[in-house]
Design an enzyme around this catalytic site. Sequence first.
Site: not given
Ligand code: FAD
Ligand code: NAI
Length: 466
Positions: A44, A184, A186, A320, A445
Amino acid sequence: MAETDFDVIVIGAGPGGYVAAIRAAQLGLKTACVESRETLGGTCLNVGCIPSKALLHGSELFEEANHGMAKFGVIAKEVSLDLSAMLGEKDTAVKELTGGIEYLFKKNKVTWLKGKGSFVDASTVKVDGKDYTAKDIVIATGSSVTPLPGVDVDNDGGVIVDSTGALKLPKVPEHMVVIGGGVIGLELGSVWRRLGAKVTVVEFLDKLLPGMDDDIRKESAKIFKKQGMELKLSTKVTGAEVKDGKATLTIEPAAGGDAETIEADAVLVAIGRRPNTDGLNLEAIGLETNQRGQVEIDHDFATKVEGVWAIGDCVPGPMLAHKAEDEGLAVAENIAGEVGIVNHAVIPSVVYTMPEIAGVGMTEAGAKEAGHTVKSFKFPMMANSRAKTNREPDGFVKVIADAETDRVLGAWMIASVAGTMVAQVAQAMEFGATSEDIAYTCHAHPTHAEAVKEAAMGVKGLPIHI
Ligand code: FAD
Ligand code: NAI
């Protein structure tokens, strides 16, 4: 207690793990958190929510300066993009926030064990060759990008990237193809489109944003098209070739049919994420993952191995950050002998595009499947005075209630500040609100939030402004 012995060891310092560690320490438990990254905060803070929102904000300012402000009489002459400054500002936000977690660890006396953690037995974790013990161990290892076979990602200067690479492209591509029309794709597709790229989204399903309410999925496609994104729905990518800084992708209809090729100078693979459970040596404690690689847990976040708990992206449920955080709080409270609960029926989700797309609770189809007789109402943002004044006509708020009890089952919305508006419905649902409760709550409002009130009034059939 020996230096290597703790009450609680948390593996992973993302929003789930770092919150669990801090709460456990606050509750008087000697706590360590294992993290192999150079900085705390997990996906995150390092490569997810935070850097993507920094770029969404920066690119939105650029688009507004170019196209949005003039109609209000603000004339910005010769707007230009300094991409390295924009990327630099994003890096600064990441540095500040990850550093903030390090400060919080020190403040709360959480020990950071740097390195990869793996189980030796149910109360021992090995980190960097050294054993550490604890009565309770929390798995919070998060998730990583799901790879697409035949489409190889190279985040260090390559043409095909995943979300991590798409956060640091050195120049604006002419044509970016996004594989996956989910969150991601979008969000990051919007960033590069606003900065000048032509963006084509290739989505396997017939609609964007799986999991969201159908009305939202249809309306958002219209909005993204209007913004200039090309959408290739019901289409799959079957291969990729990279040559001279360009990728040639082979695509074909998802149901099968004639293949065609498209060229791109950047490809973003965003087809989902999968849990990080390999490498933990779960076999040593007799813990198996499910078919999706997730760790199964009970209502208290306990696994079937006593003293081993799991939270966040590596367990079932939406991936999330706020869900992971709430689970982090709850698991620490359960370990400390208190009662930690997360209501998984009320987890809001937000797509931070412009307009934002948000929802909480059940979709209309999901509510019907669950056996509810449903009444719902969609109030258009066009009829909301603040949105109209700000020239933000796109979107609507849809409130879904049970027809017999009037209890709110869910709400879905597209509006410039939908991510903020959805919070009031989440809170109302936590209190078991009816649509009438929302309809008779006085809303300031002129605010966008009045659209939530009007949609709730509409459920009863009596909205005022439409
Ligand atoms: P992570 O954040 O994945 O953290 C896990 C950590 O564990 C990592 O730092 C990893 O290095 C560490 N780790 C793993 N295995 C080991 C090990 N064996 N030993 C030591 N360390 C280890 N969610 C939202 O709610 N809002 C958003 O706007 C949003 N935007 C996103 C945008 C992108 C581009 C991406 C990729 C994700 C986004 N997410 C968003 C999703 C969000 O990042 C994740 O849901 C969240 O980080 C999950 O938290 P977590 O603590 O479960 O795991
Ligand atoms: P996603 O699950 O949101 O979307 C993946 C999309 O790829 C789906 O619409 C799926 O039908 C499509 N897809 C799967 N295989 C395909 C293929 N072979 N060809 C074409 N389309 C295909 O996953 P995404 O966008 O990678 O995000 C991963 C996670 O990160 C999500 O679960 C989301 O919750 C979290 N995230 C949350 C954000 C937020 O809360 N604002 C922002 C970014 C990520």
